[in-house]
Design a protein around this motif. Structure first.
Motif, PDB file in Angstrom:
ATOM      1  N   VAL A 108       5.880 -22.435  -7.907  1.00 23.05           N
ATOM      2  CA  VAL A 108       5.049 -22.228  -9.182  1.00 23.05           C
ATOM      3  C   VAL A 108       4.515 -23.396 -10.161  1.00 23.05           C
ATOM      4  CG1 VAL A 108       5.385 -21.006 -11.411  1.00 23.05           C
ATOM      5  CG2 VAL A 108       6.368 -20.041  -9.309  1.00 23.05           C
ATOM      6  N   THR A 109       3.523 -23.629 -10.289  1.00 20.48           N
ATOM      7  CA  THR A 109       2.868 -24.696 -11.143  1.00 20.48           C
ATOM      8  C   THR A 109       1.951 -23.987 -11.953  1.00 20.48           C
ATOM      9  OG1 THR A 109       1.682 -26.737 -10.865  1.00 20.48           O
ATOM     10  CG2 THR A 109       0.966 -25.199  -9.321  1.00 20.48           C
ATOM     11  N   GLN A 110       0.999 -24.747 -12.685  1.00 22.60           N
ATOM     12  CA  GLN A 110       0.096 -24.586 -13.617  1.00 22.60           C
ATOM     13  C   GLN A 110      -1.143 -25.266 -13.575  1.00 22.60           C
ATOM     14  OE1 GLN A 110       1.335 -26.297 -17.793  1.00 22.60           O
ATOM     15  NE2 GLN A 110       2.330 -24.263 -17.134  1.00 22.60           N
ATOM     16  N   ASP A 111      -2.286 -24.571 -13.914  1.00 22.89           N
ATOM     17  CA  ASP A 111      -3.413 -25.446 -13.902  1.00 22.89           C
ATOM     18  C   ASP A 111      -3.572 -26.245 -15.178  1.00 22.89           C
ATOM     19  OD1 ASP A 111      -4.230 -23.568 -15.973  1.00 22.89           O
ATOM     20  OD2 ASP A 111      -5.860 -22.743 -14.630  1.00 22.89           O
ATOM     21  N   ASN A 166     -10.504 -27.928 -15.076  1.00 25.18           N
ATOM     22  CA  ASN A 166      -9.719 -26.802 -14.210  1.00 25.18           C
ATOM     23  C   ASN A 166     -10.466 -26.528 -12.863  1.00 25.18           C
ATOM     24  OD1 ASN A 166      -7.733 -25.519 -16.084  1.00 25.18           O
ATOM     25  ND2 ASN A 166      -9.141 -25.891 -17.548  1.00 25.18           N
ATOM     26  N   ALA A 167     -11.852 -26.640 -13.062  1.00 22.64           N
ATOM     27  CA  ALA A 167     -12.507 -26.463 -11.842  1.00 22.64           C
ATOM     28  C   ALA A 167     -12.015 -27.471 -10.785  1.00 22.64           C
ATOM     29  CB  ALA A 167     -13.980 -26.325 -11.966  1.00 22.64           C
ATOM     30  N   ALA A 168     -12.067 -28.858 -11.359  1.00 21.21           N
ATOM     31  CA  ALA A 168     -11.894 -29.957 -10.480  1.00 21.21           C
ATOM     32  C   ALA A 168     -10.615 -29.691 -10.115  1.00 21.21           C
ATOM     33  CB  ALA A 168     -12.245 -31.208 -11.685  1.00 21.21           C
ATOM     34  N   PHE A 169      -9.372 -29.489 -10.785  1.00 23.76           N
ATOM     35  CA  PHE A 169      -8.201 -29.305 -10.346  1.00 23.76           C
ATOM     36  C   PHE A 169      -8.105 -28.373  -9.081  1.00 23.76           C
ATOM     37  CE2 PHE A 169      -4.708 -25.932 -10.322  1.00 23.76           C
ATOM     38  CZ  PHE A 169      -3.675 -26.657  -9.903  1.00 23.76           C
ATOM     39  N   THR A 170      -8.760 -27.184  -9.394  1.00 19.44           N
ATOM     40  CA  THR A 170      -8.874 -26.227  -8.087  1.00 19.44           C
ATOM     41  C   THR A 170      -9.568 -26.698  -6.822  1.00 19.44           C
ATOM     42  OG1 THR A 170      -9.057 -24.601  -9.787  1.00 19.44           O
ATOM     43  CG2 THR A 170      -9.459 -23.834  -7.661  1.00 19.44           C
TER      44      THR A 170
END
Length: 316
Positions: A108-111, A166-170
């Motif tokens: 379990v993590t988070q963006d 957030n898109a870059a993280f994904t």
């Protein structure tokens, strides 16, 4: 450098929070046609008929609405460990848990915006009881006899204060690839669609005009046909479910859609994107301008104002 596509196999399931558990359960079972597959504490586990796993959706009673967890299944144990290591190298917090039925350990993590995401590999394949046994052995469960009969969980659209990060993280950490986006005249990315598969999108980030973090725009369930979405509109009309917009066709991704609010307040999309796949390994990112988006949807329907303001949990 972004990892090669494939470590994340697909969107597994989501957990929605609801202040009206009975009403939300009625909507997802009676109107959409999901099947209940167990309960634990304040949570109810539901599944779509064509899902091979224990559950597609968890409904959890809460003081407010929103999304608690989005779970992504890895393509194997080694792939899971690669993504966990990438998250650690990116300096993002994470922990191992085993807190869902039919699912093994989840990381379990988070963006960057604070949405909880869980990665897993071990998963129990669903075995239908006699009353839900399908006529064909390559189908997990018989089609429902009530409601729309949605086929599967299709995608999640997150609201985010900063779409680009957030898109870059994904893309760079989880390994999705962007397929389409909206870029405003100012140069700011207002939304981006990303895929882990040959579907045109699995995860979407949309700018949260409120400036809040960790909120949900909508979750979407795929239907077999456009006619199912027309049936859904009639069912919602007859049963007092709020229809926000549609049926109509999006310009971006060309998805045929209907947006409604389930009784707990969360926005739900019924969509039919099944005919459009991204098969090209070198698919170019399609960018839509502010002027192009001002034209509305594919056939001219203007984007309703609440599409930019309604999210869950609600904010003042």
């Amino acid at each position: 450098m972004a990892p090669p596509l494939g470590d994340i196999a697909h969107l597994g399931h989501v957990e929605l929070l609801t202040p009206d558990l009975d009403g939300s359960l009625w909507f997802f079972t009676t109107i959409l046609g999901l099947t209940e597959n167990g309960r634990s504490g304040d949570s109810v586990y539901l599944r779509t008929w064509d899902d091979y796993e224990h559950h597609s959706l968890t409904l959890t009673a809460h003081t407010t609405s929103g999304i608690r967890r989005t779970a992504l299944r890895a393509s194997g144990e080694a792939a899971l460990q690669r993504r966990v290591e990438a998250l650690r190298q990116a300096g993002l917090p994470g922990r191992w848990v085993e807190d869902e039925p039919g699912i093994g350990k989840l990381y379990v993590t988070q963006d960057p915006d604070g949405h909880e995401e869980a990665l897993y590999w071990e998963s129990e394949w669903y075995q239908a009881p006699d009353e839900l046994r399908p006529g064909l052995k390559n189908q997990p469960q018989a089609k429902p006899v009530q409601g729309v009969g949605v086929r599967r969980l299709d995608h999640v659209n997150f609201l985010a204060a900063d779409v680009a990060s957030n898109a870059a993280f994904t893309h760079e950490v989880l390994g999705a690839r962007p397929t389409e986006q909206i870029v405003l005249d100012s140069g700011r990315t207002a939304a981006q669609w990303l895929t882990f598969t040959n579907k045109s999108y699995d995860i979407v980030y949309t700018e949260d005009w409120s400036g809040a973090h960790g909120r949900l725009h909508h979750v979407a369930f795929a239907t077999d046909s456009r006619e199912d979405i027309l049936r859904a509109a009639d069912l919602c009309l007859d049963n007092g479910v709020h229809i926000e917009t549609g049926p109509h066709k999006h310009a971006i991704q060309q998805t045929f859609f209907l947006y409604v609010y389930e009784p707990g307040g969360n926005r739900v999309e019924l969509c039919n994107p099944l005919t459009r796949l991204v098969l090209a390994p070198d698919w170019p990112l399609v960018t839509w301008t502010e002027a192009e988006r001002a034209k509305g949807q594919a056939w001219g329907l203007k984007t309703i104002a609440s599409f930019h303001t309604h999210g869950t949990p609600p904010v003042d």
